[in-house]
Design a protein around this motif. Structure first.
Motif, PDB file in Angstrom:
ATOM      1  N   UNK A 120      16.971   8.609  -2.009  1.00  0.00           N
ATOM      2  CA  UNK A 120      18.210   8.060  -2.550  1.00  0.00           C
ATOM      3  C   UNK A 120      18.010   7.503  -3.960  1.00  0.00           C
ATOM      4  N   UNK A 121      16.841   6.930  -4.232  1.00  0.00           N
ATOM      5  CA  UNK A 121      16.545   6.444  -5.584  1.00  0.00           C
ATOM      6  C   UNK A 121      16.494   7.606  -6.571  1.00  0.00           C
ATOM      7  N   UNK A 122      15.878   8.709  -6.153  1.00  0.00           N
ATOM      8  CA  UNK A 122      15.804   9.882  -7.028  1.00  0.00           C
ATOM      9  C   UNK A 122      17.196  10.407  -7.348  1.00  0.00           C
ATOM     10  N   UNK A 123      18.069  10.416  -6.353  1.00  0.00           N
ATOM     11  CA  UNK A 123      19.427  10.889  -6.606  1.00  0.00           C
ATOM     12  C   UNK A 123      20.131   9.973  -7.596  1.00  0.00           C
ATOM     13  N   UNK A 124      19.946   8.661  -7.476  1.00  0.00           N
ATOM     14  CA  UNK A 124      20.567   7.761  -8.445  1.00  0.00           C
ATOM     15  C   UNK A 124      20.000   7.993  -9.845  1.00  0.00           C
ATOM     16  N   UNK A 125      18.719   8.298  -9.929  1.00  0.00           N
ATOM     17  CA  UNK A 125      18.109   8.614 -11.221  1.00  0.00           C
ATOM     18  C   UNK A 125      18.793   9.825 -11.853  1.00  0.00           C
ATOM     19  N   UNK A 126      19.018  10.867 -11.061  1.00  0.00           N
ATOM     20  CA  UNK A 126      19.707  12.050 -11.584  1.00  0.00           C
ATOM     21  C   UNK A 126      21.120  11.695 -12.043  1.00  0.00           C
ATOM     22  N   UNK A 127      21.806  10.853 -11.269  1.00  0.00           N
ATOM     23  CA  UNK A 127      23.178  10.496 -11.629  1.00  0.00           C
ATOM     24  C   UNK A 127      23.227   9.708 -12.939  1.00  0.00           C
ATOM     25  N   UNK A 128      22.290   8.792 -13.114  1.00  0.00           N
ATOM     26  CA  UNK A 128      22.248   8.027 -14.358  1.00  0.00           C
ATOM     27  C   UNK A 128      21.958   8.944 -15.547  1.00  0.00           C
ATOM     28  N   UNK A 129      21.088   9.915 -15.355  1.00  0.00           N
ATOM     29  CA  UNK A 129      20.799  10.871 -16.431  1.00  0.00           C
ATOM     30  C   UNK A 129      22.030  11.699 -16.777  1.00  0.00           C
ATOM     31  N   UNK A 130      22.750  12.138 -15.770  1.00  0.00           N
ATOM     32  CA  UNK A 130      23.947  12.939 -16.004  1.00  0.00           C
ATOM     33  C   UNK A 130      24.979  12.159 -16.808  1.00  0.00           C
ATOM     34  N   UNK A 131      25.062  10.861 -16.580  1.00  0.00           N
ATOM     35  CA  UNK A 131      26.085  10.029 -17.221  1.00  0.00           C
ATOM     36  C   UNK A 131      25.579   9.301 -18.456  1.00  0.00           C
ATOM     37  N   UNK A 132      24.343   9.501 -18.826  1.00  0.00           N
ATOM     38  CA  UNK A 132      23.754   8.749 -19.935  1.00  0.00           C
ATOM     39  C   UNK A 132      24.510   8.861 -21.259  1.00  0.00           C
ATOM     40  N   UNK A 133      25.169   9.992 -21.579  1.00  0.00           N
ATOM     41  CA  UNK A 133      25.837  10.059 -22.884  1.00  0.00           C
ATOM     42  C   UNK A 133      26.974   9.062 -23.071  1.00  0.00           C
ATOM     43  N   UNK A 134      27.535   8.509 -21.975  1.00  0.00           N
ATOM     44  CA  UNK A 134      28.689   7.629 -22.152  1.00  0.00           C
ATOM     45  C   UNK A 134      28.322   6.349 -22.893  1.00  0.00           C
ATOM     46  N   UNK A 135      27.075   5.905 -22.778  1.00  0.00           N
ATOM     47  CA  UNK A 135      26.537   4.802 -23.572  1.00  0.00           C
ATOM     48  C   UNK A 135      25.025   4.807 -23.386  1.00  0.00           C
ATOM     49  N   UNK A 136      24.332   5.643 -24.140  1.00  0.00           N
ATOM     50  CA  UNK A 136      22.896   5.867 -23.919  1.00  0.00           C
ATOM     51  C   UNK A 136      22.056   4.598 -23.911  1.00  0.00           C
ATOM     52  N   UNK A 137      22.293   3.688 -24.852  1.00  0.00           N
ATOM     53  CA  UNK A 137      21.460   2.493 -24.964  1.00  0.00           C
ATOM     54  C   UNK A 137      21.606   1.576 -23.755  1.00  0.00           C
ATOM     55  N   UNK A 138      22.786   1.571 -23.142  1.00  0.00           N
ATOM     56  CA  UNK A 138      23.033   0.700 -21.998  1.00  0.00           C
ATOM     57  C   UNK A 138      22.513   1.299 -20.699  1.00  0.00           C
ATOM     58  N   UNK A 139      22.642   2.611 -20.548  1.00  0.00           N
ATOM     59  CA  UNK A 139      22.236   3.266 -19.305  1.00  0.00           C
ATOM     60  C   UNK A 139      20.740   3.585 -19.298  1.00  0.00           C
ATOM     61  N   UNK A 140      20.107   3.618 -20.463  1.00  0.00           N
ATOM     62  CA  UNK A 140      18.674   3.950 -20.535  1.00  0.00           C
ATOM     63  C   UNK A 140      17.807   3.064 -19.640  1.00  0.00           C
ATOM     64  N   UNK A 141      18.014   1.739 -19.602  1.00  0.00           N
ATOM     65  CA  UNK A 141      17.181   0.917 -18.708  1.00  0.00           C
ATOM     66  C   UNK A 141      17.356   1.271 -17.231  1.00  0.00           C
ATOM     67  N   UNK A 142      18.579   1.654 -16.847  1.00  0.00           N
ATOM     68  CA  UNK A 142      18.818   2.064 -15.465  1.00  0.00           C
ATOM     69  C   UNK A 142      18.048   3.345 -15.151  1.00  0.00           C
ATOM     70  N   UNK A 143      18.038   4.257 -16.106  1.00  0.00           N
ATOM     71  CA  UNK A 143      17.300   5.509 -15.936  1.00  0.00           C
ATOM     72  C   UNK A 143      15.810   5.237 -15.788  1.00  0.00           C
ATOM     73  N   UNK A 144      15.279   4.392 -16.661  1.00  0.00           N
ATOM     74  CA  UNK A 144      13.840   4.109 -16.622  1.00  0.00           C
ATOM     75  C   UNK A 144      13.445   3.381 -15.344  1.00  0.00           C
ATOM     76  N   UNK A 145      14.289   2.451 -14.897  1.00  0.00           N
ATOM     77  CA  UNK A 145      13.972   1.716 -13.670  1.00  0.00           C
ATOM     78  C   UNK A 145      14.005   2.643 -12.457  1.00  0.00           C
ATOM     79  N   UNK A 146      15.022   3.509 -12.391  1.00  0.00           N
ATOM     80  CA  UNK A 146      15.117   4.440 -11.264  1.00  0.00           C
ATOM     81  C   UNK A 146      13.967   5.441 -11.297  1.00  0.00           C
TER      82      UNK A 146
END
Length: 308
Positions: A192-218
């Motif tokens: 489930x964590x891996x799936x959230x990582x993929x989802x954060x990557x898919x949505x990263x363009x909406x605000x890259x600087x804000x979502x980047x920490x979520x991507x790295x943590x996942x």
């Protein structure tokens, strides 16, 4: 061909179809191309995981989700044996090169060599090519259905459903793993964590600087749990086959002790990082990212106010 939504995607449905088509095409081309077999298998399995992450993001609103997910899952499963041949080598090598008892690390290095010898003797190039060709055929059949995929719902709604559901599952899986400390619980948490990582990557363009920490943590949490799972698989293997002929002289008890120490450290780190990753409730995160999506989409070609 990045794994993410674009402003130019007319709708979520359009973006899902485009991304899926790209991932299918790259997986098929890689499977049928030349190169080192282990690298090819790793690459195409990664494409399959990204495809499953994509459809899971909109699974509540994607007509035919079950069929699409099953087709990709089954195609990847046909290659699992090829990947598993090298997994033991990687796990033992990490044990040997990491911290811990010297006897355990020395025994892990010897075990890695023994497993490597098995890999070298465990299959032919022709067998690998046959499996990759079958994989490509299965994926091509699934690829042909992509343009018929329909995602219900308007704007960010189908994405929000997937975000909330997957993040909620990951948080619940962490609680179960903390309570039960069972291999299956940690494995469910990792998925489930891996799936959230993929989802954060898919949505990263909406605000890259804000979502980047979520991507790295996942990503970091997924790696910790992945290493934990590899250790569990090694433990099961040693319990089932503790002294095969080619490792009879290796102190597998020392390896098992080192595995236990490493697994405990991984669990401590994973629970600490998980607490940070899940600090925000799923619905609140989805609302916040939904606002970013609307602002991002309003600048898409086609005029202000666009949010589809």
């Amino acid at each position: 061909m990045a794994y993410r939504f674009k402003r130019s995607d007319a709708t979520v449905e359009h973006g899902v179809r485009r991304i899926a088509g790209e991932q299918f095409d790259r997986a098929i081309a890689t499977a049928l191309g030349g190169g080192e077999p282990t690298a090819i298998v790793h690459e195409v399995r990664t494409r399959c995981k990204q495809l499953r992450g994509l459809v899971r993001l909109v699974r509540d609103d994607l007509d035919g989700y079950a069929a699409a997910n099953a087709a990709v899952r089954d195609a990847a499963a046909g290659l699992s044996a090829l990947r598993d041949r090298g997994a033991m080598v990687e796990t033992c090598t990490r044990l040997a090169e990491g911290p811990g008892d010297e006897d355990g690390r020395r025994a892990a290095a010897l075990l890695a060599r023994a497993f490597a010898d098995r890999v070298d003797a465990g299959g032919t190039a022709a067998e690998t090519r046959e499996k990759l060709t079958a994989f490509a055929d299965t994926m091509a059949a699934a690829r042909a259905t992509v343009q018929g995929w329909q995602v219900d719902g308007r704007g960010f709604e189908p994405v929000a459903h997937g975000l909330i559901r997957t993040l909620g599952e990951a948080e619940a899986a962490m609680r179960t793993a903390r309570k039960e400390r069972e291999i299956e619980a940690f494995h469910a948490w990792r998925k489930s964590v891996k799936y959230h990582w993929y989802h954060a990557r898919l949505l990263s363009p909406v605000w890259p600087e804000t979502i980047a920490p979520q991507i790295e943590a996942a990503k970091g949490l997924g790696e910790l749990l992945g290493h934990h799972h590899d250790l569990a698989v090694l433990t099961e293997h040693l319990a089932a086959d503790p002294a095969p002929a080619d490792v009879a002289a290796i102190d597998t008890a020392a390896v098992a002790a080192l595995v236990a120490t490493r697994a405990a450290a991984l669990e401590r780190d994973a629970f600490a990082l998980g607490a940070l990753l899940f600090a925000e409730r799923p619905k609140r995160l989805a609302r916040r990212w939904g606002k970013y999506w609307k602002l991002w989409r309003s600048a898409a070609p086609g005029g202000a106010g666009r949010s589809g």
